[in-house]
Write a protein that holds these residues in place. Structure first.
Motif, PDB file in Angstrom:
ATOM      1  N   PHE A   1       0.830  -1.208   0.000  1.00 49.26           N
ATOM      2  CA  PHE A   1       0.000   0.000   0.000  1.00 49.26           C
ATOM      3  C   PHE A   1       0.864   1.257   0.000  1.00 49.26           C
ATOM      4  O   PHE A   1       0.577   2.229  -0.700  1.00 49.26           O
ATOM      5  CB  PHE A   1      -0.961   0.004   1.195  1.00 49.26           C
ATOM      6  CG  PHE A   1      -2.072  -0.982   1.045  1.00 49.26           C
ATOM      7  CD1 PHE A   1      -3.003  -0.835   0.020  1.00 49.26           C
ATOM      8  CD2 PHE A   1      -2.187  -2.070   1.890  1.00 49.26           C
ATOM      9  CE1 PHE A   1      -4.020  -1.756  -0.150  1.00 49.26           C
ATOM     10  CE2 PHE A   1      -3.204  -2.995   1.727  1.00 49.26           C
ATOM     11  CZ  PHE A   1      -4.121  -2.841   0.712  1.00 49.26           C
ATOM     12  N   LEU A   2       1.948   1.210   0.766  1.00 48.11           N
ATOM     13  CA  LEU A   2       2.850   2.356   0.803  1.00 48.11           C
ATOM     14  C   LEU A   2       3.448   2.617  -0.585  1.00 48.11           C
ATOM     15  O   LEU A   2       3.496   3.754  -1.054  1.00 48.11           O
ATOM     16  CB  LEU A   2       3.955   2.092   1.831  1.00 48.11           C
ATOM     17  CG  LEU A   2       4.826   3.281   2.221  1.00 48.11           C
ATOM     18  CD1 LEU A   2       3.972   4.441   2.675  1.00 48.11           C
ATOM     19  CD2 LEU A   2       5.787   2.883   3.333  1.00 48.11           C
TER      20      LEU A   2
ATOM     21  N   LEU B   1       2.143   1.797  -3.471  1.00 49.14           N
ATOM     22  CA  LEU B   1       1.093   2.314  -4.354  1.00 49.14           C
ATOM     23  C   LEU B   1       0.905   3.805  -4.114  1.00 49.14           C
ATOM     24  O   LEU B   1       0.694   4.576  -5.059  1.00 49.14           O
ATOM     25  CB  LEU B   1      -0.227   1.568  -4.106  1.00 49.14           C
ATOM     26  CG  LEU B   1      -0.270   0.113  -4.577  1.00 49.14           C
ATOM     27  CD1 LEU B   1      -1.535  -0.572  -4.099  1.00 49.14           C
ATOM     28  CD2 LEU B   1      -0.184   0.043  -6.096  1.00 49.14           C
ATOM     29  N   ILE B   2       0.999   4.215  -2.836  1.00 51.91           N
ATOM     30  CA  ILE B   2       0.844   5.643  -2.533  1.00 51.91           C
ATOM     31  C   ILE B   2       1.985   6.452  -3.152  1.00 51.91           C
ATOM     32  O   ILE B   2       1.762   7.502  -3.745  1.00 51.91           O
ATOM     33  CB  ILE B   2       0.768   5.864  -1.007  1.00 51.91           C
ATOM     34  CG1 ILE B   2      -0.573   5.340  -0.486  1.00 51.91           C
ATOM     35  CG2 ILE B   2       0.917   7.341  -0.661  1.00 51.91           C
ATOM     36  CD1 ILE B   2      -0.733   5.380   1.012  1.00 51.91           C
ATOM     37  N   PHE B   3       3.210   5.947  -3.064  1.00 58.46           N
ATOM     38  CA  PHE B   3       4.321   6.664  -3.700  1.00 58.46           C
ATOM     39  C   PHE B   3       4.128   6.742  -5.213  1.00 58.46           C
ATOM     40  O   PHE B   3       4.579   7.676  -5.859  1.00 58.46           O
ATOM     41  CB  PHE B   3       5.663   6.000  -3.373  1.00 58.46           C
ATOM     42  CG  PHE B   3       6.146   6.303  -1.995  1.00 58.46           C
ATOM     43  CD1 PHE B   3       6.294   7.607  -1.573  1.00 58.46           C
ATOM     44  CD2 PHE B   3       6.440   5.283  -1.106  1.00 58.46           C
ATOM     45  CE1 PHE B   3       6.731   7.897  -0.291  1.00 58.46           C
ATOM     46  CE2 PHE B   3       6.883   5.557   0.178  1.00 58.46           C
ATOM     47  CZ  PHE B   3       7.022   6.872   0.587  1.00 58.46           C
TER      48      PHE B   3
ATOM     49  N   ILE C   1       1.446   7.348  -6.688  1.00 60.83           N
ATOM     50  CA  ILE C   1       0.457   8.381  -7.013  1.00 60.83           C
ATOM     51  C   ILE C   1       1.100   9.739  -7.250  1.00 60.83           C
ATOM     52  O   ILE C   1       0.604  10.534  -8.039  1.00 60.83           O
ATOM     53  CB  ILE C   1      -0.572   8.504  -5.854  1.00 60.83           C
ATOM     54  CG1 ILE C   1      -1.425   7.254  -5.800  1.00 60.83           C
ATOM     55  CG2 ILE C   1      -1.450   9.724  -6.025  1.00 60.83           C
ATOM     56  CD1 ILE C   1      -2.339   7.227  -4.604  1.00 60.83           C
TER      57      ILE C   1
ATOM     58  N   ASP D   1      -2.130  13.785 -11.998  1.00 63.83           N
ATOM     59  CA  ASP D   1      -3.139  12.779 -12.314  1.00 63.83           C
ATOM     60  C   ASP D   1      -3.496  12.891 -13.796  1.00 63.83           C
ATOM     61  O   ASP D   1      -3.889  13.960 -14.262  1.00 63.83           O
ATOM     62  CB  ASP D   1      -4.376  13.020 -11.432  1.00 63.83           C
ATOM     63  CG  ASP D   1      -5.509  12.076 -11.786  1.00 63.83           C
ATOM     64  OD1 ASP D   1      -5.215  10.945 -12.200  1.00 63.83           O
ATOM     65  OD2 ASP D   1      -6.675  12.476 -11.654  1.00 63.83           O
TER      66      ASP D   1
ATOM     67  N   MET E   1      -4.731  17.115 -12.176  1.00 64.51           N
ATOM     68  CA  MET E   1      -4.469  17.669 -10.861  1.00 64.51           C
ATOM     69  C   MET E   1      -3.133  17.150 -10.316  1.00 64.51           C
ATOM     70  O   MET E   1      -2.796  15.988 -10.498  1.00 64.51           O
ATOM     71  CB  MET E   1      -5.591  17.205  -9.945  1.00 64.51           C
ATOM     72  CG  MET E   1      -5.588  17.852  -8.612  1.00 64.51           C
ATOM     73  SD  MET E   1      -7.220  17.623  -7.911  1.00 64.51           S
ATOM     74  CE  MET E   1      -7.071  18.663  -6.496  1.00 64.51           C
ATOM     75  N   SER E   2      -2.377  18.045  -9.663  1.00 67.18           N
ATOM     76  CA  SER E   2      -1.126  17.611  -9.030  1.00 67.18           C
ATOM     77  C   SER E   2      -1.437  16.953  -7.701  1.00 67.18           C
ATOM     78  O   SER E   2      -2.140  17.531  -6.884  1.00 67.18           O
ATOM     79  CB  SER E   2      -0.208  18.804  -8.777  1.00 67.18           C
ATOM     80  OG  SER E   2       0.241  19.307  -9.987  1.00 67.18           O
ATOM     81  N   ARG E   3      -0.912  15.749  -7.500  1.00 66.42           N
ATOM     82  CA  ARG E   3      -1.165  15.064  -6.239  1.00 66.42           C
ATOM     83  C   ARG E   3       0.138  14.786  -5.517  1.00 66.42           C
ATOM     84  O   ARG E   3       1.097  14.314  -6.124  1.00 66.42           O
ATOM     85  CB  ARG E   3      -1.904  13.743  -6.501  1.00 66.42           C
ATOM     86  CG  ARG E   3      -3.300  13.991  -7.077  1.00 66.42           C
ATOM     87  CD  ARG E   3      -4.081  12.719  -7.182  1.00 66.42           C
ATOM     88  NE  ARG E   3      -3.519  11.807  -8.166  1.00 66.42           N
ATOM     89  CZ  ARG E   3      -4.039  10.610  -8.418  1.00 66.42           C
ATOM     90  NH1 ARG E   3      -5.090  10.188  -7.742  1.00 66.42           N
ATOM     91  NH2 ARG E   3      -3.499   9.841  -9.324  1.00 66.42           N
ATOM     92  N   PHE E   4       0.169  15.032  -4.228  1.00 66.32           N
ATOM     93  CA  PHE E   4       1.329  14.744  -3.389  1.00 66.32           C
ATOM     94  C   PHE E   4       2.620  15.385  -3.885  1.00 66.32           C
ATOM     95  O   PHE E   4       3.690  14.834  -3.708  1.00 66.32           O
ATOM     96  CB  PHE E   4       1.563  13.227  -3.301  1.00 66.32           C
ATOM     97  CG  PHE E   4       0.467  12.481  -2.602  1.00 66.32           C
ATOM     98  CD1 PHE E   4      -0.522  13.143  -1.904  1.00 66.32           C
ATOM     99  CD2 PHE E   4       0.428  11.091  -2.636  1.00 66.32           C
ATOM    100  CE1 PHE E   4      -1.539  12.451  -1.264  1.00 66.32           C
ATOM    101  CE2 PHE E   4      -0.587  10.386  -1.999  1.00 66.32           C
ATOM    102  CZ  PHE E   4      -1.570  11.075  -1.308  1.00 66.32           C
TER     103      PHE E   4
ATOM    104  N   GLY F   1       1.627   1.050  -9.487  1.00 64.92           N
ATOM    105  CA  GLY F   1       0.597   1.949  -8.961  1.00 64.92           C
ATOM    106  C   GLY F   1      -0.228   2.682 -10.014  1.00 64.92           C
ATOM    107  O   GLY F   1      -1.450   2.519 -10.067  1.00 64.92           O
TER     108      GLY F   1
ATOM    109  N   MET G   1      -2.339   0.423 -12.070  1.00 65.94           N
ATOM    110  CA  MET G   1      -3.441  -0.137 -11.305  1.00 65.94           C
ATOM    111  C   MET G   1      -4.585   0.846 -11.172  1.00 65.94           C
ATOM    112  O   MET G   1      -5.746   0.503 -11.351  1.00 65.94           O
ATOM    113  CB  MET G   1      -2.953  -0.515  -9.915  1.00 65.94           C
ATOM    114  CG  MET G   1      -2.652  -1.967  -9.776  1.00 65.94           C
ATOM    115  SD  MET G   1      -2.269  -2.341  -8.096  1.00 65.94           S
ATOM    116  CE  MET G   1      -3.563  -3.489  -7.743  1.00 65.94           C
ATOM    117  N   GLU G   2      -4.249   2.090 -10.851  1.00 59.58           N
ATOM    118  CA  GLU G   2      -5.295   3.093 -10.696  1.00 59.58           C
ATOM    119  C   GLU G   2      -6.059   3.265 -11.999  1.00 59.58           C
ATOM    120  O   GLU G   2      -7.285   3.285 -12.029  1.00 59.58           O
ATOM    121  CB  GLU G   2      -4.695   4.430 -10.258  1.00 59.58           C
ATOM    122  CG  GLU G   2      -5.770   5.485 -10.047  1.00 59.58           C
ATOM    123  CD  GLU G   2      -5.229   6.820  -9.565  1.00 59.58           C
ATOM    124  OE1 GLU G   2      -4.006   7.018  -9.623  1.00 59.58           O
ATOM    125  OE2 GLU G   2      -6.041   7.649  -9.133  1.00 59.58           O
TER     126      GLU G   2
END
Lengths: 148, 513
Positions: free
Chosen positions: B181-182, B184-186, B188, B192, B197-200, B453, B456-457
């Motif tokens: 999960f960690l 996958l978050i990295f 992101i 997008d 949109m800019s994420r993280f 990641g 997958m999204e």
């Protein structure tokens, strides 16, 4: 309640921390719906899952015995990080040679033994070698010294 | 009939491959890759992952075919380099050669380092040849199947690969899943694709295109590795170097006779595990060792220098290393962290790996296959005469080695984008990787998830859009359901106490060695 496994406890805490951070940052991203996922959908779901697993891992730390965390090697951590950071900062501002000198000397200082003569020779050899390979050989456009 | 036509196509396809690969330039790249890979593989404390990440920038300026050939060479080189150190100094260069230490080092102590290295090379070469053929035969039909995959199938397949990688990671399964999960978050981080949109990104322009996987891999596997080596006591850095002179490379006739079976079994085991997403060389090598120990008529020699204990696992890990290309090339889904790096390298070259590659860029696909075989052949030719050089390299003290490695890593990371930001991020991931080491969190599932990641999204989004938000779509489509059932079974078996104990035994042995 006593923490039986330090490793698992802190792993769980780390996961929870990252999960909370992810959810906090994505709080303003449009969530959308399952059919039309917004940019916030995936991060929020992942953050939630990470927190869930973090909590489970933390709970196991109270149940199962585990070893203590080995001590961190602070000296290499600090020296190598600073060496890298100066290199990154310096490449565009000081040039290739000064950045490399800082990188190599600080790296060498992270180790147990530090002998000046050895370090100086190593610095020269590594700079000449990487110049030959990367700048001369692979044509990477890095100025050797500051130019501005 | 289809299969027959496929086979009939095999020969012209391989011809095309060899035509592409066998140019002076490409052979040069292949040689450079194998050579550099072996050097880095021999260096202690750098696994194939860090080695590939380190050498990646050297391939950026090459044409796609050349770059891929060189990367494949590096990949085999690092695998083989790991075996060399396992045999000579009882120090596995990477986890897949841990078992090789057991009997390989004992053989070396008995003055039989030569035959051990030779049988490892020959076994690897045999395994490489067989697996090259397997890829050539199985690749096209698999790609055909993959072309029929829709978003739900891809999503479920990736779920299976990720869970498998967690199941096979060392240590706690729960932590490994959390690491997914960690990761996958990295994955992101960045812009997008759907909403722009800019994420993280924390407002940093350097992060708009996402985290560079070179940065993540170099931090987690290179930087962290060096930190943890420096943190170990002086004794740990001390290497038992073999002072005995190596004479006589050639195995005896008896050696060869008892190894043939081991090599074949090892190849079969490796080919099986290598093809499965998430499994890989390490588990193959361990299984092969266990099988050989059971199969041997006289297993009293195991642990004291049994040549089968080298021949089997070495063939198995090379077979697995090779067959790991199957899911990567045909489905575009990397089965292991190392393959994730190879995939990333392809993406940097502007090639989206997947079933289309075979039809759109046949030269690339078949060229790579041909070069795999050439790379394997080169390893045999290169390594046996150069053993003396590798031994010398092993005598270099670590205090000279690690600054050199750091220099290579720093320039490597910087040269990707010429951004200082990348260097700072490498430090961040390096320190994080060091914390992972201390907390016994295995980073391999993280990096695989990091690469998968975005894919997958995207596939999740598409699958749910088509199904109008109905999540049962993953279970009503048969192939997708099959992947998910397999995943569930995998998890179910892991929770069974008996299997769990066995897994811990196998992986513990690994960690202890």
């Amino acid at each position: 309640m006593k923490i039986k496994s330090q490793e698992d406890f802190w792993s769980g805490m780390m996961f929870i921390g990252f999960g909370l951070l992810a959810m906090f940052i994505s709080r303003d991203y449009p969530f959308g719906s399952a059919m039309r996922m917004g940019p916030g959908y995936f991060p929020i779901v992942l953050g939630g899952m990470l927190i869930l697993f973090g909590v489970i891992v933390t709970l196991t730390a109270f149940k199962f015995e585990g070893p203590a965390i080995e001590p961190f090697a602070w000296r290499p951590m600090i020296f190598l990080s600073v060496a890298f950071a100066i290199f990154g900062w310096g490449m565009d501002r000081l040039g290739f040679v000064p950045s490399m000198i800082a990188l190599i000397v600080l790296c060498a200082a992270a180790g147990r033994e530090f002998k000046w003569v050895e370090v100086i020779i190593m610095t020269i050899v590594l700079i000449v070698g990487s110049w030959a390979l990367f700048i001369y050989g692979l044509d990477l456009p890095y100025p050797l010294y500051w130019e501005r | 009939m289809e299969g027959f036509e496929g086979l009939a196509q095999l020969f012209p396809n391989l011809m095309l491959g060899f035509q592409t690969a066998v140019t002076v330039q490409n052979l040069g790249y292949c040689f450079a890759g194998v050579f550099l890979g072996t050097i880095v593989g021999v260096l202690p404390g750098i696994g194939p992952l860090a080695a590939i990440a380190m050498l990646l920038p050297a391939t950026f300026n090459l044409p796609p075919v050349g770059a891929l050939i060189m990367l494949a060479g590096i990949y085999y080189g690092t695998q083989y380099g790991g075996s060399t150190t396992a045999i000579l100094v009882n120090l596995p260069g990477e986890s897949a050669s841990v078992v090789t230490c057991i009997d390989g080092y004992q053989m070396a102590k008995n003055g039989r380092a030569g035959p051990a290295l030779a049988i490892a090379a020959v076994g690897s070469f045999f395994a490489g040849t067989v697996c090259t053929l397997i890829i050539a035969v199985a690749g096209p039909p698999l790609a055909e199947v993959a072309l029929k995959f829709g978003a739900p199938e891809y999503f479920s397949l990736m779920v299976m690969g990720l869970i498998a990688s967690a199941v096979l990671a060392h240590g706690s399964l729960l932590k490994a899943i959390a690491m997914i999960f960690l990761g996958l978050i990295f994955g992101i981080v960045g812009t997008d694709v759907n909403s722009g949109m800019s994420r993280f990104t924390f407002g940093a322009s350097g992060l708009a295109d996402g985290l560079s996987f070179v940065v993540v891999a170099m931090g987690l596997f290179g930087f962290a590795e060096i930190l943890s080596n420096l943190g170990k006591g002086k004794d740990a850095q001390h290497r038992e170097l073999l002072t005995k002179k190596i004479h006589g490379l050639m195995p005896t006739w008896h050696d060869i006779k008892i190894s043939i079976g081991s090599i074949m079994r090892g190849t079969a085991i490796g080919a099986f595990f290598g093809t499965l997403p998430g499994a890989g060389p390490t588990i193959s090598a361990f299984s092969s060792y266990a099988v050989e120990k059971k199969m041997a008529k006289d297993n009293s020699m195991f642990g004291k220098g049994a040549i089968q204990g080298v021949a089997g696992p070495e063939s198995a890990n090379n077979a697995a290393a090779q067959c790991a290309f199957i899911p990567t090339l045909t489905l575009g889904i990397p089965g292991s962290a190392t393959m994730a790096l190879m995939l990333g390298a392809l993406t940097i070259q502007g090639i989206a790996p997947g079933p289309q590659v075979m039809t759109q860029r046949p030269d690339l696909f078949w060229g790579l296959i041909a070069s795999m075989w050439i790379g394997n052949a080169m390893l045999v030719i290169l390594n046996l005469p150069l053993i003396g050089l590798w031994v010398k390299l092993l005598q270099v003290p670590y205090r000279y080695l690690f600054p050199a490695i750091m220099v290579f890593m720093a320039i490597g990371v910087y040269s990707v984008n010429n951004l200082d930001m990348d260097i700072y991020l490498t430090v961040f991931f390096g320190l994080m990787g060091y914390v992972f080491v201390k907390l016994k969190c295995e980073p391999a599932p993280l990096i695989l998830a990091f690469v998968l990641g975005p894919l997958m999204e995207e596939n999740l989004r598409r699958a749910l859009l088509i199904s109008r938000g109905d999540p049962t779509v993953f279970l009503t489509r048969p192939i997708s359901a099959g992947f998910l059932i397999a995943t569930a079974l995998l998890l179910f078996f892991m929770i069974l106490p008996a299997v769990r104990k066995k897994r811990e035994e196998v992986l513990e042995e690994d960690a202890a060695a």
